[in-house]
Design an enzyme around this catalytic site. Structure first.
Site, PDB file in Angstrom:
ATOM      1  CB  THR A  57      -0.952   0.004   1.263  1.00 37.84           C
ATOM      2  OG1 THR A  57       0.085   0.128   2.482  1.00 37.84           O
ATOM      3  CG2 THR A  57      -1.839  -1.342   1.612  1.00 37.84           C
ATOM      4  CB  THR A  58      -1.086   4.239   0.461  1.00 35.47           C
ATOM      5  OG1 THR A  58      -1.465   3.169   1.961  1.00 35.47           O
ATOM      6  CG2 THR A  58      -2.523   4.723   0.020  1.00 35.47           C
TER       7      THR A  58
END
Length: 284
Positions: A57-58
């Protein structure tokens, strides 16, 4: 199809048979085991163990005056541990598009490599590149093919962005775990830090941002995500790990170089010393 006809000096029959201009369809017919979803064995108890597999992520994508920017932090986690601090989770898929990966890293990378081949294969067969919407549709098919693994905790949820030459603008497509995709108007984010990144973008984004401003806005949003989400890595000034920023314009895909990314990150960190909660919208 014969697995190997090289000793006879000829290609296997499957390579010579006419078919649609899809490399994925070719694999599904002749070498289904090469598809990412077929290469991972799972058991009924795999969902719990999936949390210990590296995840990324992100990812953030934002449209701006010249096109679209897609960016990602550099952290990959493995359960409660940091597996990698300098991963590259934004990858060019062709000259005018890129994808950011969140979810199970190994499957996501396989999926992106296959997607790159799919776009290249289509262009070679048809003589023209696939449209941006067509590219999003092909990626939808690939994500849907991974649904069985996603239900066992091995999900891949990318963010896709590109420059639409016909519309002369950048476009963003988000996906859900079933493969459904939606075009986002101004910005989008995926991954565990995405709620915090979107909150920052709602405050800082405005249409028609310049290249310098959109880079600053995205790094601010990643900083906010890292501030609240342990799986998201913020700028690491000590190790010199900075967000990966990829710009897509009518000139093609360009990744912001190390020195420029470092300068933006240092500026954001310095600003946060005076304003820990981040800049107000009118400050940009």
């Amino acid at each position: 199809m014969s697995a190997d006809a090289s000793e006879r000096g000829q290609l296997p029959a499957g390579f010579l048979a006419p078919g649609p201009p899809s490399f994925i369809d070719f694999l599904a017919r002749h070498v289904p085991g090469a598809l990412p979803a077929r290469r991972v064995a799972t058991s009924p108890g795999a969902a719990g163990r999936a949390r210990r597999i590296p995840h990324g992520t992100t990812i953030i994508a934002v449209t701006y005056a010249d096109g679209v920017l897609i960016a990602g932090d550099r952290r990959i986690t493995q359960g409660n541990l940091i597996a990698h601090r300098d991963a590259e989770k934004v990858l060019a898929t062709d000259e005018f598009s890129a994808v950011g990966i969140s979810g199970t890293v190994g499957i996501a990378l396989d999926m992106v490599r296959l997607f790159q081949l799919e776009l290249e294969h289509y262009e070679k067969v048809e003589g023209v590149p696939l449209s941006l919407v067509g590219k999003a549709n092909r990626l939808t098919t690939m994500i849907r093919g991974n649904l069985g693994l996603a239900m066992r905790g091995l999900a891949v949820i990318p963010l896709f962005a590109g420059y639409d030459a016909a519309g002369e603008r950048g476009r963003i497509f988000s996906f859900d775990v079933t493969g459904g995709h939606h075009e986002e108007r101004d910005f989008a984010a995926t991954g565990s830090g995405s709620p915090f990144a979107r909150g920052a973008l709602k405050k800082l984004y405005r249409r028609g941002l310049s290249e310098d401003d959109v880079c600053a806005v995205v790094v601010q949003a990643l900083y906010d995500a890292a501030d609240e989400d342990t799986a998201t890595g913020g700028p690491d000034l000590a190790r010199q790990y900075y967000p990966l920023l990829t710009l897509i314009t009518e000139e093609g895909v360009r990744t912001v170089d190390f020195e420029e990314s470092a300068a933006i990150a240092r500026r954001v960190v310095e600003q946060r010393r005076d304003r820990p909660d981040g800049p107000a919208a009118e400050a940009l």
